[in-house]
Design a protein around this motif. Sequence first.
Motif, mmCIF file in Angstrom:
data_model
loop_
_atom_site.group_PDB
_atom_site.id
_atom_site.type_symbol
_atom_site.label_atom_id
_atom_site.label_comp_id
_atom_site.label_asym_id
_atom_site.label_seq_id
_atom_site.Cartn_x
_atom_site.Cartn_y
_atom_site.Cartn_z
ATOM 1 N N GLU A 1 -8.351 -3.125 -10.246
ATOM 2 C CA GLU A 1 -8.796 -4.213 -9.360
ATOM 3 C C GLU A 1 -10.218 -3.900 -9.112
ATOM 4 O OE1 GLU A 1 -7.904 -7.048 -5.650
ATOM 5 O OE2 GLU A 1 -6.944 -5.150 -5.634
ATOM 6 N N LEU B 1 -3.885 4.476 -0.922
ATOM 7 C CA LEU B 1 -4.509 4.854 0.395
ATOM 8 C C LEU B 1 -4.532 6.540 0.400
ATOM 9 C CD1 LEU B 1 -6.927 4.031 2.311
ATOM 10 C CD2 LEU B 1 -4.758 3.503 3.835
ATOM 11 N N SER C 1 -6.831 0.223 -6.136
ATOM 12 C CA SER C 1 -6.161 -0.843 -5.967
ATOM 13 C C SER C 1 -5.804 -1.361 -7.679
ATOM 14 C CB SER C 1 -6.692 -1.984 -5.159
ATOM 15 O OG SER C 1 -5.609 -2.968 -5.307
ATOM 16 N N SER D 1 -2.070 -1.187 -3.685
ATOM 17 C CA SER D 1 -3.078 -0.271 -3.290
ATOM 18 C C SER D 1 -2.758 1.300 -3.021
ATOM 19 C CB SER D 1 -3.669 -0.923 -2.132
ATOM 20 O OG SER D 1 -4.301 -1.980 -2.151
ATOM 21 N N HIS E 1 -12.327 -2.354 -6.080
ATOM 22 C CA HIS E 1 -11.344 -1.942 -5.162
ATOM 23 C C HIS E 1 -11.155 -0.368 -5.186
ATOM 24 C CE1 HIS E 1 -11.082 -6.107 -4.186
ATOM 25 N NE2 HIS E 1 -10.736 -5.591 -3.006
ATOM 26 N N ASP E 2 -12.058 0.221 -6.111
ATOM 27 C CA ASP E 2 -11.752 1.680 -6.438
ATOM 28 C C ASP E 2 -12.870 2.311 -5.541
ATOM 29 O OD1 ASP E 2 -9.837 1.991 -7.884
ATOM 30 O OD2 ASP E 2 -10.753 2.699 -9.756
ATOM 31 N N GLY F 1 -9.302 5.727 -1.980
ATOM 32 C CA GLY F 1 -8.541 4.738 -2.297
ATOM 33 C C GLY F 1 -8.567 3.993 -3.718
ATOM 34 N N ALA G 1 -2.650 6.057 -8.432
ATOM 35 C CA ALA G 1 -3.004 4.719 -9.032
ATOM 36 C C ALA G 1 -2.680 4.688 -10.577
ATOM 37 C CB ALA G 1 -4.157 4.129 -8.728
ATOM 38 N N THR H 1 0.873 -1.080 0.002
ATOM 39 C CA THR H 1 0.010 0.070 0.001
ATOM 40 C C THR H 1 0.786 1.146 0.086
ATOM 41 O OG1 THR H 1 -1.636 -1.200 1.112
ATOM 42 C CG2 THR H 1 -1.673 1.330 1.359
#
Length: 132
Positions: free
Chosen positions: A24, A48, A34, A46, A27-28, A32, A12, A2
């Motif tokens: 991913e 953050l 990923s 990831s 995972h948005d 954050g 990202a 991370t």
Amino acid sequence: MTIDAGDPKRLAASWAGALGYIDEEGHDFEDGASRVDPDGQRPAVSFLWVPEAKTAKNRCHLDLWPAAGVEDLAERDAVIRTKVSALVTAGATITREASWAGHVEGVVMADPEDNEFCVAGSGPGHWSRSAA
């Protein structure tokens, strides 16, 4: 892994381009994001959101080896310079370059939030300590 960020989505996107990663799925989120290796071979990264800005040199950084396994020095130089150029286009900056006998050993760079990383011709220990 991370990485703390002031703008996780921007960072990202920059790292996805650098690593050849993709979003991913699922995972948005607001604070954050990923990114994952599309082949599932390398670890996810990831990003953050944190309120504070970076204040010192990273104690840990990523090394990119786009020319790993390339024996011809001129070809290795070209591969490294092509990767560095693409990273600059994606928002990274060049901090310094190390060379030996007229050939690129590695380039220290910073991502859009000033996190250091290296683009090198081969694995660890193969370029000058003074450049790292």
